[in-house]
Design a protein around this motif. Structure first.
Motif, short mmCIF file in Angstrom:
data_model
loop_
_atom_site.label_atom_id
_atom_site.label_comp_id
_atom_site.label_asym_id
_atom_site.label_seq_id
_atom_site.Cartn_x
_atom_site.Cartn_y
_atom_site.Cartn_z
N ASP A 152 0.86 -1.17 0.00
CA ASP A 152 0.00 0.00 0.00
C ASP A 152 0.91 1.23 0.00
O ASP A 152 2.13 1.13 0.13
CB ASP A 152 -0.90 -0.03 1.24
CG ASP A 152 -2.14 0.84 1.09
OD1 ASP A 152 -2.19 1.67 0.17
OD2 ASP A 152 -3.07 0.68 1.91
N ALA A 153 0.32 2.42 -0.12
CA ALA A 153 1.12 3.65 -0.18
C ALA A 153 1.92 3.88 1.08
O ALA A 153 2.97 4.54 1.04
CB ALA A 153 0.21 4.84 -0.45
N ASP A 154 1.45 3.36 2.22
CA ASP A 154 2.18 3.57 3.47
C ASP A 154 3.26 2.51 3.71
O ASP A 154 3.91 2.49 4.74
CB ASP A 154 1.22 3.60 4.66
CG ASP A 154 0.43 2.31 4.84
OD1 ASP A 154 0.66 1.35 4.06
OD2 ASP A 154 -0.39 2.26 5.77
N GLY A 155 3.44 1.61 2.75
CA GLY A 155 4.46 0.57 2.87
C GLY A 155 3.96 -0.71 3.47
O GLY A 155 4.69 -1.71 3.50
N SER A 156 2.72 -0.74 3.97
CA SER A 156 2.18 -1.96 4.56
C SER A 156 1.84 -2.97 3.47
O SER A 156 1.63 -2.60 2.31
CB SER A 156 0.94 -1.65 5.39
OG SER A 156 -0.08 -1.07 4.59
N PRO A 157 1.76 -4.27 3.80
CA PRO A 157 1.45 -5.27 2.79
C PRO A 157 0.12 -5.01 2.09
O PRO A 157 -0.86 -4.63 2.74
CB PRO A 157 1.40 -6.58 3.60
CG PRO A 157 2.29 -6.32 4.78
CD PRO A 157 2.07 -4.87 5.12
N HIS A 158 0.10 -5.21 0.81
CA HIS A 158 -1.10 -4.96 0.02
C HIS A 158 -2.19 -5.99 0.32
O HIS A 158 -1.91 -7.19 0.41
CB HIS A 158 -0.77 -5.00 -1.47
CG HIS A 158 -1.92 -4.67 -2.36
ND1 HIS A 158 -2.87 -5.59 -2.72
CD2 HIS A 158 -2.28 -3.50 -2.95
CE1 HIS A 158 -3.76 -5.01 -3.50
NE2 HIS A 158 -3.43 -3.74 -3.66
#
Length: 270
Positions: free
Chosen positions: A221-227
């Protein structure tokens, strides 16, 4: 069964004209073929897998799937399809508890079929494929998702335009093909080194995400968390390149991130 369903859709895309266009908002539309394919596959999969729910781009949800849901974009890249461009696809994914676990993408006018299932690798036309190993952004070919249209498009496009400018300065080249399914399939195939889309509709991404992951790409995701299916954005690259891609994304103006988010935080890419 997913391959059989996509076979039906592929043949319809090859043989049917777009027909009457139905407006879905400012400069957005669905063709008769979009609706025809979705209805055909909805009925086919309901008959074959009645225990699995179904989500289609054009007509929403049907059936009840406690853990599994088919997710279909009948024509990904409708504007391309209507204009006679071959850059359009059928995208059928299977989602389990917000995670993509199976995907089939067919490019009817290019003659390619991409597929993957969780833990079984990714394939193009039956041959195993792997994501690019490019680690330097200056050597990377980067694809970007479409700009927004409709109400609020100016605010939504502010970060998109900033990201486009940033990648134009630092990447080897930037491309916009108009089909998230193709972008993710080509990311899996090593034909693209990175992909950035500041939106995430499950019908657009569910098939491509599992194909890219099984080919060795990382999706976040945009925040770096897993999609996941609930992510606000879809960002992918190999493990070495993804931090640089996310760093550029984070530099964009935070005024209108997906799901109303503020500037992305740091995190572990998915």
């Amino acid at each position: 069964m997913a391959h059989e369903a996509v076979d039906l859709a592929r043949d319809m895309m090859r043989t049917l004209r777009p027909g009457v266009l139905t407006g879905k908002g400012d400069r957005d539309m669905a063709s008769e073929v979009d609706f025809a394919i979705e209805r055909k596959l909805r009925a086919f999969l309901a008959d074959r897998t009645p225990q699995i729910g179904f989500l289609g781009e054009e007509e929403g949800t049907s059936g009840v799937g406690d853990e599994l849901t088919w997710s279909l974009d009948p024509v990904d890249g409708t504007v391309n399809f209507v204009h006679g461009s071959p850059l359009c696809a059928v995208s059928l994914g299977l989602i389990a508890r917000k995670q993509s676990v199976l995907g089939v993408i067919d490019l009817p006018f290019l003659g390619n079929r991409y597929s993957a299932a969780l833990g079984h690798g990714a394939f193009a036309d039956g041959e195993r494929i792997h994501a690019s190993q490019t680690a330097d952004l200056a050597e990377a070919l980067v694809a970007l998702g479409d700009f927004a249209v409709g109400a609020g498009a100016a605010a939504l496009n502010a970060p998109r335009l900033a990201i486009t400018a940033a990648f134009a300065e630092q990447a080897q080249r930037v491309r916009m093909f108009g089909s998230a399914a193709i972008d993710l399939a080509w990311l899996a195939h090593g034909r693209l080194d990175a992909f950035v889309m500041l939106s995430n509709k499950p019908w657009d991404t569910s098939a491509g995400v599992i194909i890219a992951r099984e080919a060795g790409a990382r999706l976040a995701d945009a925040d770096g968390s897993p999609h996941t299916a609930d992510s606000g954005a879809t960002i992918g690259a190999n493990e070495a390149l993804l931090p640089a891609v996310l760093a550029l994304v984070r530099q964009a103006p935070p005024a209108s991130w997906p799901h109303g988010r503020s500037r992305p935080r740091s995190g572990t890419p998915g």
